[in-house]
Enzyme design. Structure first.
Site, PDB file in Angstrom:
ATOM      1  N   SER A 427     -11.495 -69.279 -29.591  1.00 42.42           N
ATOM      2  CA  SER A 427     -11.604 -70.729 -29.948  1.00 42.42           C
ATOM      3  C   SER A 427     -10.313 -71.448 -30.120  1.00 42.42           C
ATOM      4  O   SER A 427      -9.647 -71.450 -28.953  1.00 42.42           O
ATOM      5  CB  SER A 427     -12.474 -70.826 -31.383  1.00 42.42           C
ATOM      6  N   ASP A 528      -5.496 -80.893 -45.040  1.00 43.48           N
ATOM      7  CA  ASP A 528      -4.964 -82.201 -44.709  1.00 43.48           C
ATOM      8  C   ASP A 528      -4.535 -82.259 -43.283  1.00 43.48           C
ATOM      9  O   ASP A 528      -4.741 -83.222 -42.378  1.00 43.48           O
ATOM     10  CB  ASP A 528      -3.956 -82.678 -45.578  1.00 43.48           C
ATOM     11  N   HIS A 589     -21.124 -68.198 -31.233  1.00 40.55           N
ATOM     12  CA  HIS A 589     -19.664 -68.446 -31.451  1.00 40.55           C
ATOM     13  C   HIS A 589     -18.619 -67.401 -31.707  1.00 40.55           C
ATOM     14  O   HIS A 589     -17.804 -67.054 -31.062  1.00 40.55           O
ATOM     15  CB  HIS A 589     -19.387 -69.820 -31.965  1.00 40.55           C
TER      16      HIS A 589
END
Length: 610
Positions: A427, A528, A589
């Site tokens: 990924s 964040d 996945h």
């Protein structure tokens, strides 16, 4: 005419740079106690190295490190006691500017024009101030475990209390230094839990000039000036040191927060930050080998690099003016690469071509533990599983783009002394591997890309992960008493959201919960920054257009996943002409986890194919 004007302007700028050194008044400077190592063996043509200790330190603490440096680098190494420390004079003042004046006086005494400065904590602040005020006297700057942009809460609060406790120690007529240190330790041990801190502090107990046994550091003055010591001088705002600069931080220390890099470069434009894995504030004690290798590599590279462009012209002008300027290191200023945390399985990476495994978003090297061991064992290869930046034990930084992630991998290869590797990326890690192959093709032997495409982005990626990150951020795990309770809270929150089906495997997400560097329970991934840069993560970088990697390439997709549509293959081959595309039946996945045996067989066949 234009050339003459350009030359005149250049000369003016160079003159401004050469006359930028501010010589601190030596009227108030003191004669520092020092030790010169390598006087009989050093190459006189080589610039010396000066080691500057931190608060509560002294030159003896750095003696062993200095001996290794002088033996391996054939340079003079100078260790010093800063004012109010060791056997250097006690004074009524303790400011960084005055400490710089002390060092300049020592330069003059030893007939030194310039030196590499290696400063630890308070010594690092002193070295930075000297580089900004007297740049021509600093050939290169190494700052250890301190930042000009912020102050560690531990340093700001705890160390002040430590000094007050030191001052309150009662020495009950000890017969020798050993017994005096024992007495002090007994009185300080309730406050000081860190063995390294205790050792450094107790090293300050010696026989003093009046033949009494006690503290050799000037506690009264250090207490008086402590607030000044914790803050980088505001008067230096706007000044810059453009020479080669390396900041070395402990990965589990908070003295150099990754977010400080932008402000650090306001003072030191060429600065890079290197975090030493699994080390705290006392890096040189926790991992002396890695620390020494960083210092020696930095000095060697900054000594051998060549100037170019404007700096070459300025260098020529300075030669005429009899000034010396050390060259900037070309690769030091290239990018802001970070040093990735990694784990080696099997033999050493330098023994043959290793396999580098790059995990996906919200993953870590731990997700690939079983597969890493199997590849290492079955294929007799070295397997290096890494934590990508902003994940696991690798540094948290303010940026997360594929070119940066790729450069992190390239830097890891340098660290491992490896010229070429096989890359397996899942990924996000697969796109990182693709960018490495496209930008540094000679460094990639085989490329395996797992369930991700450079052509299209699965809709689930754009929809699922931003929502998941928001849920993770809203989970109240910091207040939980232990990691198990924190994982239970996060699991309940994720399932309750309806984002994943009940009882769906979310183990890879929960593995991100652990004890952070601040000793609190929390997420080990930088949520964040990952949320902020998600658009960069979800799209393949446009600047890769037109590039290609002609080496052997395997794309492995899950048959039940939509991350690699079959119609992407022509576009994939534009980037990777030799690419094969295989699908694992009944897998989604996380191909490597859902059917590890089939996945391994595909990788085995690909890596051993001739």
């Amino acid at each position: 005419m234009q050339n003459k004007i350009f030359a005149a302007l250049t000369l003016t700028k160079c003159l401004q740079r050469t006359t930028s050194t501010i010589v601190i008044s030596t009227r108030t400077a003191v004669n520092l106690s020092y030790k010169v190592l390598g006087a009989n063996t050093a190459d006189p043509e080589k610039t010396p190295i000066m080691l500057i200790h931190g608060l509560f330190g002294n030159k003896r603490i750095w003696h062993s490190m200095g001996k290794v440096m002088k033996n391996t680098m054939k340079r003079l190494v100078i260790t010093v006691d800063l004012r109010n420390h060791g056997v250097s004079p006690h004074t009524k003042s303790h400011t960084y500017e005055k400490m710089v004046g002390d060092i300049q006086r020592l330069y003059k005494k030893l007939s030194i024009n310039e030196a590499y400065l290696v400063g630890y904590c308070m010594g690092g602040m002193t070295a930075m101030v000297m580089a900004l005020l007297a740049p021509e006297q600093v050939a290169g700057l190494i700052v250890v475990e301190v930042s000009p942009a912020s102050t560690s809460p531990i340093f700001e609060s705890h160390y002040y209390e430590v000094m007050k406790a030191m001052k309150a120690v009662e020495f009950k007529s000890p017969k020798n230094v050993r017994k005096a240190r024992k007495q002090a330790k007994e009185q300080l041990q309730n406050l000081i839990k860190d063995d390294h801190v205790m050792t450094a502090i107790l090293s300050n107990i010696k026989i003093k000039k009046d033949n009494t046994i006690g503290w050799t550091c000037n506690l009264d003055v250090l207490l008086k000036h402590f607030k000044y010591m914790t803050v980088f001088p505001a008067s230096l705002k706007g000044k810059k040191y453009r020479g080669p600069t390396l900041f070395i931080g402990g990965q589990i220390s908070d003295f150099i927060p990754p977010d400080d890099l932008t402000k650090i470069r306001m003072y030191f434009p060429q600065a890079i930050v290197h975090y030493v894995a699994k080390t705290g504030h006392f890096i040189h004690v926790d991992d002396p080998k890695s620390f020494m290798e960083l210092v020696m590599k930095f000095v060697k590279q900054s000594s051998s690099s060549q100037l170019n462009g404007m700096d070459s012209l300025c260098y020529a002008v300075k030669k005429i003016l009899k000034f010396r300027l050390k060259p900037l290191t070309s690769h030091m200023v290239k990018r802001g690469a970070v040093n990735l945390a990694y784990k080696v399985h099997g033999k050493q990476p330098s023994d043959g071509i290793p396999v580098i495994i790059l995990h996906g978003l919200l993953g870590s090297k731990r997700n690939w533990e079983s597969m890493s061991k199997k590849i290492a064992s079955e294929l007799n290869k070295s397997v290096v599983a890494v934590d990508i930046r902003n994940h696991g034990e690798s540094p948290h930084v303010g940026s997360h783009t594929y070119p940066e992630l790729a450069e992190d991998v390239v830097q890891l290869l340098r660290t491992l002394s490896v010229s070429k590797a096989d890359l397996i990326g899942h990924s996000m890690g697969g796109r990182t591997g693709m960018v490495v192959a496209l930008t540094e093709p000679t460094k990639v032997s085989h490329l395996v890309v797992v369930d991700i495409s450079p052509v299209s982005t699965a809709g689930i990626l754009n929809d699922f992960f931003p929502k998941l990150i928001d849920i993770m951020k809203s989970s109240d795990i910091e207040s939980q008493p232990n990691i198990t309770a924190a994982k239970n809270i996060a699991k309940e929150k994720i399932y309750a959201s309806g984002l994943v089906p009940p009882n769906a495997p979310i183990h890879f997400i929960l593995m991100n919960i652990g004890t952070r560097p601040d000793k609190k329970i929390g997420w080990n991934c930088n949520l964040d920054v990952l949320k902020q840069h998600f658009e960069n993560i979800a799209t393949f970088p446009s600047e890769m257009a037109g590039k290609s990697f002609d080496g052997p390439t395997l794309f492995v997709g899950g048959e039940e996943s939509n991350y690699i549509p079959r119609e992407d293959l022509p576009g994939i081959k534009n980037f990777f002409p030799k690419a094969d595309l295989k699908y694992v039946p009944k897998a989604g996945h996380n191909v490597h986890a859902e059917d590890p045996n089939t996945f391994f067989k595909l990788v085995q066949e690909f890596l051993t194919r001739r």
